[in-house]
Scaffold this active site. Structure first.
Site, PDB file in Angstrom:
ATOM      1  N   ARG A  22       0.636  -1.303   0.033  1.00  0.00           N
ATOM      2  CA  ARG A  22       0.017   0.086  -0.028  1.00  0.00           C
ATOM      3  C   ARG A  22       0.877   1.337  -0.004  1.00  0.00           C
ATOM      4  NH1 ARG A  22      -3.836  -0.771   4.925  1.00  0.00           N
ATOM      5  NH2 ARG A  22      -2.078  -1.829   5.620  1.00  0.00           N
ATOM      6  N   ASN A  40      -6.670  -2.974   1.905  1.00  0.00           N
ATOM      7  CA  ASN A  40      -6.599  -4.035   1.802  1.00  0.00           C
ATOM      8  C   ASN A  40      -8.079  -4.756   2.006  1.00  0.00           C
ATOM      9  OD1 ASN A  40      -3.788  -4.446   1.842  1.00  0.00           O
ATOM     10  ND2 ASN A  40      -3.568  -4.544   3.956  1.00  0.00           N
TER      11      ASN A  40
END
EC number: 6.2.-.-
Length: 812
Positions: A22, A40
């Site tokens: 990320r 996520n």
């Protein structure tokens, strides 16, 4: 929002959580001037990105080309969606939960260079801190309870972050952004040193100093690591290594050695350029490297072999220990290399110890001192073991565990969820999900209640983290294996369907699954023991009892699940059953019995090397064989190796599996070329049943009796043992290759799969595939799993998937 802006949703599947994915996406989007968000989710990492089409195309290309070191993108789904007006930046959102995820957990990996630099920087707040890590390194699988991979779902959930660590954790531009194991000396786990009573004798860095001093003095320590405990001692101290062997009840089997760096590894072994990346890379398994004559390792580290299993430190704790140990070594024993035995923290045949109390109880008599820490290990994992084949540069696994699990093996086709329970020795289990097969770490030998409990742990854990339930469970054919009782219990409590697959057909399906081979293939399955079927055996007629297989030529069709035993090694008895496996001289005498040689020196045979040591038992053995008392028949290739090893006087009694064959391989004169050495007859013959029935359904035999007879003649003529050992290997390889060619022509099949523990023999691993290729055949070997029984569960699971697909015509 510019008028030409478009928005896309990218769903990324694979190893993309807990690996810095990320923040990588955040930095990439920010660099390209894109807005949107990333988070996520059960389906993977979901990215919504908005901007100019050219910038979005660049983003998609760089996403895969520049992904973080630990990331492993499997699939990227792309969907155009409506643009959002007024969005000005890119953000990282909170993870979302849910069932049916498509995410892979990262294996545990070694300390990265950035963390290592901090570890030895006196100005850094993590100086010599044994739990330093970031998103590019450290524990993953061993500390994870479930997904999504967030701190509360790991064993780090009980360590609240201090303000400094919290700032790192929340900063997308920091390499510790959402590094779930992030910690420092203020807020993270601690180490301490305890004696056998559990009394703390030192804490923190003083514990590491004292531990190094105890090891320098010849002490033995139990050290809690990443996936369990190690038993540790000075690898250059002969008395310390011998004492460790005595306490661990492991008299001869090689021990792994950890060294601080590649320079030390080169001083102790011949390290090739192909082995170096394995030793110093992110995984850092145990690598088998050739011994160096005169190297200052204790002789008892690896007494039976010409190689030593080396590994480099893979945790900060290891690095700190070597820093302290190396400093003492420089003061007291100048020019001696720092080398520590790092063997699994268990006693013989038990699982590796996991928790502090467990280790204090189970290893109390093995260790003088205990280095504990308070970061819980949720999943026990041994070190992986591999080697690089010198002639081809290919990697061969001997044990697949830390650093590789739980990465999947990708199958040729998608299918239902199936669990393969594995065999008895070197057990693993496998659970499939779609076209992925998740093979567990090495679980050990299923011969005790501790390993059975470990098997249960991993079966439940795999089902939890993968969020699947098996529709079918496949077990070994043997009725008395513990895995058979596991299957029966699962059928009773879970109402799941159960089926059995013969051991060597499971070997075949495993190597074919690894190679994603579909359709028919021959398989040479060569190992020590596998429960056979009711195929007729020599001298046993059509009402044969179950036999023990181990030297098999099989025909397997993965499409139709056709299974046929085409040929096998000539069968001989195991006098005393399991006793014959432990005492190879019994096998040698059994082979002599098959050749009508009952007494030493009879019929021109050479004197037996086990007399007079086993004279009384040897004199009694013909009565056992004559009356067929506890003398099961076997076609085992491994047992034939054992018999030859004993006949040459190399190994009469084994203390670990494969010892006799290892010593036989080591004895060879490898200067003799294969073609020149292949002088013993080893061709196909018809069995009595084949001749009687005049049918191709009854398997042929590989004439290993004639091979053994020729070997005896060489012994009687005074031929050196090194030459005989080489001729045995070469003749057997040639006989197997010729047999495969014959059946290839007969059945129109070119692919020959190779599996079984005998394929760990370096001579066989290199020269049998080459011999097959010389004959125009296409050898298939294991690339991701060991050829030993560690691959069995994959073969079971792959077979089960296909069986369910064919269920209409192949009822369970």
């Amino acid at each position: 929002m510019a008028s030409a802006d478009i928005r896309r949703r990218l769903t990324v599947n694979g190893q993309v959580q807990g690996v810095g994915f990320r923040p990588f996406v955040f930095r990439l989007a920010d660099e390209l001037g894109l807005c949107g968000a990333v988070h996520n989710a059960p389906e993977g990492v979901v990215i919504e990105v908005q901007g100019q089409p050219r910038a979005l195309d660049q983003f998609a290309k760089r996403l895969e080309a520049e992904q973080p070191p630990l990331a492993r993108i499997l699939r990227v789904g792309v969907q155009d969606i409506a643009a959002i007006s007024g969005e000005e930046c890119f953000s990282i959102r909170k993870s979302s939960g849910g069932a049916g995820h498509q995410v892979l957990i990262s294996p545990d990996v070694a300390t990265c260079p950035e963390c290592l630099a901090e570890l030895f920087d006196k100005t850094n707040r993590r100086f010599l801190y044994p739990f330093t890590n970031c998103t590019n390194c450290g524990p993953r699988y061993t500390i994870t309870r479930g997904l999504p991979y967030d701190r509360p779902n790991t064993s780090m959930g009980c360590f609240p972050l201090c303000p400094d660590c919290q700032r790192e954790y929340e900063n997308p531009r920091d390499r510790r952004f959402h590094a779930q194991p992030n910690a420092c000396p203020v807020c993270g786990p601690k180490v301490w040193l305890s004696d056998r009573s559990g009394t703390v004798v030192a804490r923190r860095d003083e514990a590491m100093r004292k531990l190094a001093a105890i090891l320098m003095q010849g002490g033995i320590a139990a050290v809690k690591g990443l996936g369990g405990f190690h038993l540790v001692c000075d690898a250059t101290n002969q008395e310390a290594v011998r004492e460790l062997r005595r306490r661990k009840r492991r008299p001869h089997k090689p021990l792994a050695v950890m060294v601080p760096n590649l320079d030390t590894a080169r001083a102790l072994a011949r390290v090739t350029k192909e082995e170096e990346p394995w030793l110093s890379g992110m995984v850092r398994p145990i690598v088998l490297c050739g011994k160096v004559r005169g190297a200052p390792l204790a002789e008892s580290v690896a007494p039976d072999v010409d190689h030593v299993g080396l590994m480099l430190p893979y945790t900060p704790l290891h690095h700190v220990l070597f820093q302290r140990f190396g400093r003492l070594l420089a003061q007291e024993r100048q020019n001696m290399p720092a080398a520590l035995v790092m063997t699994s923290g268990n006693l013989s045949d038990e699982p590796i110890c996991l928790g502090n109390r467990e280790a204090l109880s189970r290893l109390n008599e093995a260790a003088d001192i205990f280095l504990f820490h308070n970061r819980d290990i949720l999943i026990r994992v041994d070190d992986s073991v591999l080697r690089v084949l010198p002639q081809t540069g290919e990697t061969q696994f001997l044990r697949r565990a830390r650093g590789f699990v739980p990465q999947p093996v990708f199958l040729a086709a998608s299918g239902p969820c199936v669990m393969g329970l594995g065999p008895e020795l070197k057990c693993t289990l496998t659970l499939t999900k779609g076209d992925q097969a998740f093979v567990s770490q090495h679980l050990g030998d299923m011969e005790n209640i501790e390993t059975l409990g470990f098997h249960h742990e991993i079966a439940e854990h795999f089902q939890d983290i993968l969020e699947v339930q098996p529709e079918l469970v496949v077990r070994d054919l043997h009725p008395n294996y513990l895995t058979t009782s596991v299957a029966q219990e699962m059928a009773r409590t879970s109402n799941v369907a159960i089926c059995a697959l013969q051991h060597h057909f499971a070997h075949a399906h495993a190597v074919l699954a690894e190679n994603r081979h579909q359709g028919p293939a021959l398989c040479l399955a060569l190992d020590g023991t596998g429960f056979g079927t009711t195929q007729p055996s020599v001298g046993m007629g059509l009402g044969a009892n179950w036999s023990i297989w181990g030297g098999e030529c099989l025909l397997v069709d993965t499409d139709t699940l056709r299974h046929e035993r085409l040929a096998h090694f000539a069968e001989f008895n195991l006098p005393g059953g399991e006793a014959a496996v432990r005492e190879p001289w019994r096998l040698a005498q059994s082979m002599l019995w098959e050749l009508d040689i009952e007494r030493s020196g009879q019929n021109g045979s050479p004197p037996w090397p086990w007399l007079p040591e086993f004279e009384q038992a040897s004199a009694f053995l013909p009565q056992i064989l004559r009356k067929n008392l506890n003398c099961p028949l076997t076609s085992s290739c491994g047992r034939l190796f054992d018999a030859v090893s004993a006949m040459l006087g190399l190994c009469l009694r084994m203390t670990y599996e494969g010892q006799a064959a290892i010593l036989l391989e080591r004895a060879q004169d490898l200067s003799i070329p294969l073609a020149e050495a292949a002088m013993y007859p080893c061709g196909l013959i018809k069995t009595d049943a084949t001749a009687r029935l005049e049918t191709n359904l009854v398997p042929r035999q590989l004439d290993t009796y004639s091979l053994f007879r020729a070997l005896l003649d060489d012994m009687a003529a005074g031929t050196p043992a090194a030459v005989i050992a080489r001729r045995f290997h070469a003749s057997l390889i040639t006989g197997l290759a010729d047999m495969a060619l014959r059946f290839s022509k007969k059945h129109g099949v070119a692919h020959v799969a190779l599996s079984g523990g005998v394929m760990q023999n370096l001579t066989f691993a290199q020269e049998l595939p080459a011999a097959l290729a010389e004959r125009g055949l296409l050898p298939l070997t294991h690339k991701q799993l060991p050829p030993n029984d560690g691959c069995i569960s994959l073969g079971q699971a792959a077979y089960g998937q296909r069986l369910l697909t064919l269920r209409g015509s192949c009822p369970l």
